[in-house]
Design an enzyme around this catalytic site. Structure first.
Site, PDB file in Angstrom:
ATOM      1  N   GLY A 146      52.938 128.089 -68.374  1.00  0.00           N
ATOM      2  CA  GLY A 146      53.171 127.715 -69.771  1.00  0.00           C
ATOM      3  C   GLY A 146      52.690 128.858 -70.662  1.00  0.00           C
ATOM      4  O   GLY A 146      52.222 128.667 -71.766  1.00  0.00           O
ATOM      5  N   GLY A 182      53.703 129.431 -74.393  1.00  0.00           N
ATOM      6  CA  GLY A 182      53.408 128.368 -75.370  1.00  0.00           C
ATOM      7  C   GLY A 182      52.320 128.762 -76.354  1.00  0.00           C
ATOM      8  O   GLY A 182      51.812 129.886 -76.357  1.00  0.00           O
ATOM      9  N   GLN A 183      51.928 127.772 -77.208  1.00  0.00           N
ATOM     10  CA  GLN A 183      50.965 128.051 -78.286  1.00  0.00           C
ATOM     11  C   GLN A 183      49.618 128.493 -77.724  1.00  0.00           C
ATOM     12  O   GLN A 183      49.034 129.475 -78.201  1.00  0.00           O
ATOM     13  CB  GLN A 183      50.771 126.776 -79.139  1.00  0.00           C
ATOM     14  CG  GLN A 183      49.855 126.994 -80.338  1.00  0.00           C
ATOM     15  CD  GLN A 183      49.478 125.729 -81.080  1.00  0.00           C
ATOM     16  OE1 GLN A 183      49.573 124.613 -80.566  1.00  0.00           O
ATOM     17  NE2 GLN A 183      49.034 125.896 -82.309  1.00  0.00           N
ATOM     18  N   ASP A 235      56.351 130.946 -66.977  1.00  0.00           N
ATOM     19  CA  ASP A 235      56.922 129.980 -67.917  1.00  0.00           C
ATOM     20  C   ASP A 235      58.349 129.645 -67.502  1.00  0.00           C
ATOM     21  O   ASP A 235      59.009 130.429 -66.800  1.00  0.00           O
ATOM     22  CB  ASP A 235      56.916 130.578 -69.356  1.00  0.00           C
ATOM     23  CG  ASP A 235      56.989 129.496 -70.433  1.00  0.00           C
ATOM     24  OD1 ASP A 235      55.944 129.168 -71.003  1.00  0.00           O
ATOM     25  OD2 ASP A 235      58.099 128.972 -70.658  1.00  0.00           O
ATOM     26  N   ILE A 236      58.823 128.470 -67.950  1.00  0.00           N
ATOM     27  CA  ILE A 236      60.203 128.084 -67.631  1.00  0.00           C
ATOM     28  C   ILE A 236      61.175 128.930 -68.435  1.00  0.00           C
ATOM     29  O   ILE A 236      62.314 129.168 -68.031  1.00  0.00           O
ATOM     30  CB  ILE A 236      60.397 126.582 -67.928  1.00  0.00           C
ATOM     31  CG1 ILE A 236      61.734 126.070 -67.338  1.00  0.00           C
ATOM     32  CG2 ILE A 236      60.315 126.294 -69.428  1.00  0.00           C
ATOM     33  CD1 ILE A 236      61.882 124.557 -67.385  1.00  0.00           C
ATOM     34  N   ARG A 237      60.710 129.411 -69.616  1.00  0.00           N
ATOM     35  CA  ARG A 237      61.596 130.243 -70.451  1.00  0.00           C
ATOM     36  C   ARG A 237      61.387 131.707 -70.071  1.00  0.00           C
ATOM     37  O   ARG A 237      60.253 132.169 -69.998  1.00  0.00           O
ATOM     38  CB  ARG A 237      61.265 130.029 -71.938  1.00  0.00           C
ATOM     39  CG  ARG A 237      61.649 128.643 -72.444  1.00  0.00           C
ATOM     40  CD  ARG A 237      61.031 128.380 -73.801  1.00  0.00           C
ATOM     41  NE  ARG A 237      59.571 128.251 -73.675  1.00  0.00           N
ATOM     42  CZ  ARG A 237      58.746 128.129 -74.722  1.00  0.00           C
ATOM     43  NH1 ARG A 237      59.227 128.186 -75.949  1.00  0.00           N
ATOM     44  NH2 ARG A 237      57.451 127.990 -74.533  1.00  0.00           N
ATOM     45  N   TYR A 288      53.005 111.163 -74.553  1.00  0.00           N
ATOM     46  CA  TYR A 288      52.133 112.333 -74.420  1.00  0.00           C
ATOM     47  C   TYR A 288      50.679 111.888 -74.217  1.00  0.00           C
ATOM     48  O   TYR A 288      49.991 112.346 -73.316  1.00  0.00           O
ATOM     49  CB  TYR A 288      52.263 113.190 -75.676  1.00  0.00           C
ATOM     50  CG  TYR A 288      51.284 114.318 -75.789  1.00  0.00           C
ATOM     51  CD1 TYR A 288      50.212 114.248 -76.663  1.00  0.00           C
ATOM     52  CD2 TYR A 288      51.422 115.470 -75.029  1.00  0.00           C
ATOM     53  CE1 TYR A 288      49.314 115.285 -76.783  1.00  0.00           C
ATOM     54  CE2 TYR A 288      50.528 116.524 -75.141  1.00  0.00           C
ATOM     55  CZ  TYR A 288      49.477 116.418 -76.026  1.00  0.00           C
ATOM     56  OH  TYR A 288      48.593 117.455 -76.127  1.00  0.00           O
ATOM     57  N   LYS A 307      48.462 112.215 -70.788  1.00  0.00           N
ATOM     58  CA  LYS A 307      47.217 112.993 -70.752  1.00  0.00           C
ATOM     59  C   LYS A 307      46.074 112.125 -70.201  1.00  0.00           C
ATOM     60  O   LYS A 307      45.229 112.589 -69.442  1.00  0.00           O
ATOM     61  CB  LYS A 307      46.875 113.511 -72.149  1.00  0.00           C
ATOM     62  CG  LYS A 307      47.752 114.678 -72.608  1.00  0.00           C
ATOM     63  CD  LYS A 307      47.600 115.892 -71.700  1.00  0.00           C
ATOM     64  CE  LYS A 307      48.404 117.089 -72.191  1.00  0.00           C
ATOM     65  NZ  LYS A 307      48.276 118.251 -71.276  1.00  0.00           N
TER      66      LYS A 307
HETATM   67  C1  VAH Z   1      50.199 117.308 -80.749  1.00  0.00           C
HETATM   68  N1  VAH Z   1      49.123 119.471 -81.039  1.00  0.00           N
HETATM   69  O1  VAH Z   1      50.243 117.222 -81.961  1.00  0.00           O
HETATM   70  C2  VAH Z   1      49.238 118.329 -80.141  1.00  0.00           C
HETATM   71  C3  VAH Z   1      47.864 117.759 -79.958  1.00  0.00           C
HETATM   72  C4  VAH Z   1      46.087 116.250 -80.822  1.00  0.00           C
HETATM   73  C5  VAH Z   1      47.405 116.866 -81.085  1.00  0.00           C
HETATM   74  O2  VAH Z   1      47.745 117.108 -78.752  1.00  0.00           O
HETATM   75  O3  VAH Z   1      50.877 116.633 -80.029  1.00  0.00           O
END
Ligand code: VAH
Length: 311
Positions: A6, A9-10, A32-34, A138, A142
C-alpha cells in the site's frame, strides 16, 4: 528487507521515505496494486494483496524481515463497496499474516483506526478498552482485524503491532476516501480557490493527527523492545481534535479571504457522528513514551507552507 504494502497510499507514501532514513533504500520494498514509475534507487513491486500466489513470490524473492500492511479501503469508500472493503481489509490481512508466519517475518505492522469505536463508546477521551460498536464496514473490518492480529500473536507467536490512528492530515498524497479527509481537502481548496465546501457540519469534532506524528509514532512503536509493550501491542494514539469551523478560522489566519460553506445530508456526517470526539492514549504514553508534537496551529502552518509550494 522491509515490505510496505500500500506504498502509494496516504501513509505508505511517507512511511517509505521515513524507513529509508534507517534502512538502505534497496532493502525497502514498495508494493502497491497501482503501478508506479520506477523512481531512482527505489524497489517497487506491483501486487494485489488479495493475490496470495503473487504475494508468495515476493516473500520468496526478497528476504522479508518486516511487513507494513497499509492497503485498505477507508470508511467513506468502504460504504460504497462493502464486500470489496471486507475482502481487501480482512483477506488481505490474512494473506499477509499467513505468509509472515510461513516466512518467519520478525515484525508486522497493521494500522487500526479510531473507526473501531462507535455510538456506544465514550465520546471524549475514548479509552483503549471499552465498548466498540463500529457502524461502518471499515470500522468493523478494523475491529475484526485487531482480533485476527491478536490470534496470530497468541497462536503462532507472530509479532504484530498496531496503532489505532485518528484522522491523518498530510500534504504529500491526495486524500483517499476517508471521512476525515475534509481536513486534507480543505487545505488544497483554500490555497487553490480560497474557499471550501465542507461535507461535515461546522461543529463536527474528530480526533486528528499530523502525518509527521503518525509516522514517528509508528516507527517508535516498531522499534520499542517487546518487553516494554506491557499488556498489548495495539495502541490508541492521539494528536489533537478539531472541527471544520475551528480549522477554517485557523486557515483564515494564513489566508484572510478564505470562506467555507457546509453541505447538508452527506453520508459521511453519519459516519463522523458515530466516532469519538477525542482519544485517550495514556497506554502509549506509559508503555513507550509516546508524545504528539503537532497541534492544530502548527499543523496548519506546516500544511500551508508545503502546499503553497506544490499546489
Ligand atoms: C477515514 N482517515 O476517515 C480514515 C480514518 C479515523 C478515520 O480511519 O476513514
Amino acid at each position: 528487507s522491509i515490505l510496505v504494502i500500500g506504498s502509494n497510499g496516504q501513509i505508505g507514501t511517507e512511511l517509505i521515505d521515513a524507513l529509508k532514513v534507517t534502512w538502505p533504500a534497496y532493502q525497502v520494498i514498495s508494493c502497491d496494486i497501482r503501478p508506479r514509475e520506477q523512481l531512482k534507487g527505489d524497489v517497487f513491486v506491483q501486487a494485489d494483496v488479495n493475490d496470495l500466489e503473487r504475494l508468495k513470490t515476493i516473500f520468496e524473492q526478497y528476504r522479508i524481515k518486516q511487513v507494513y500492511l497499509l492497503a485498505a479501503l477507508l470508511s467513506a469508500t468502504g460504504e460504497t463497496k462493502p464486500r470489496y472493503a471486507w475482502d481487501l481489509n480482512i483477506n488481505g490481512l490474512l494473506n499477509v499474516l499467513d505468509l509472515s508466519v510461513a516466512y518467519r517475518v520478525e515484525k508486522v505492522f497493521w494500522p487500526s483506526s479510531i473507526a473501531v469505536f462507535g455510538p456506544g463508546s465514550p465520546k471524549d477521551d475514548t479509552p483503549q478498552f471499552g465498548e466498540k460498536d463500529p457502524q461502518t464496514v471499515y470500522g468493523f473490518s478494523k475491529l475484526a482485524g485487531e482480533h485476527w492480529c491478536n490470534y496470530y500473536r497468541e497462536k503462532y507467536g507472530l509479532d504484530v503491532r498496531s496503532i489505532r490512528y485518528p484522522g491523518l492530515i498530510s500534504w504529500k498524497a491526495a486524500p483517499g476516501g476517508g471521512t476525515t479527509d475534509y481536513a486534507v481537502q480543505i487545505f488544497h481548496d483554500a490555497i487553490a480557490t480560497e474557499s471550501y465546501q465542507c461535507f461535515l457540519s461546522a461543529n463536527t469534532r474528530l480526533p486528528m493527527m499530523y502525518m509527521d506524528d503518525a509516522i514517528r509514532g509508528t516507527i517508535e512503536l516498531m522499534q520499542t523492545p517487546l518487553e516494554k509493550l506491557k499488556v498489548f501491542r495495539l495502541y490508541n494514539l492521539a494528536g489533537f481534535s478539531c472541527t471544520p469551523g475551528g480549522l477554517a478560522i485557523e486557515i483564515s489566519e494564513h489566508i484572510p479571504g478564505f470562506t467555507i460553506n457546509y453541505l447538508e445530508n452527506d453520508p459521511r456526517q453519519q459516519i463522523a457522528d458515530s466516532w469519538p470526539r477525542s482519544i485517550d492514549d495514556s497506554e502509549a504514553q506509559k508503555d513507550w513514551g509516546w508524545q504528539a508534537r503537532f497541534d492544530q496551529k502548527t499543523m496548519t502552518s506546516d500544511m500551508i507552507k508545503h502546499l503553497s509550494l506544490v499546489v
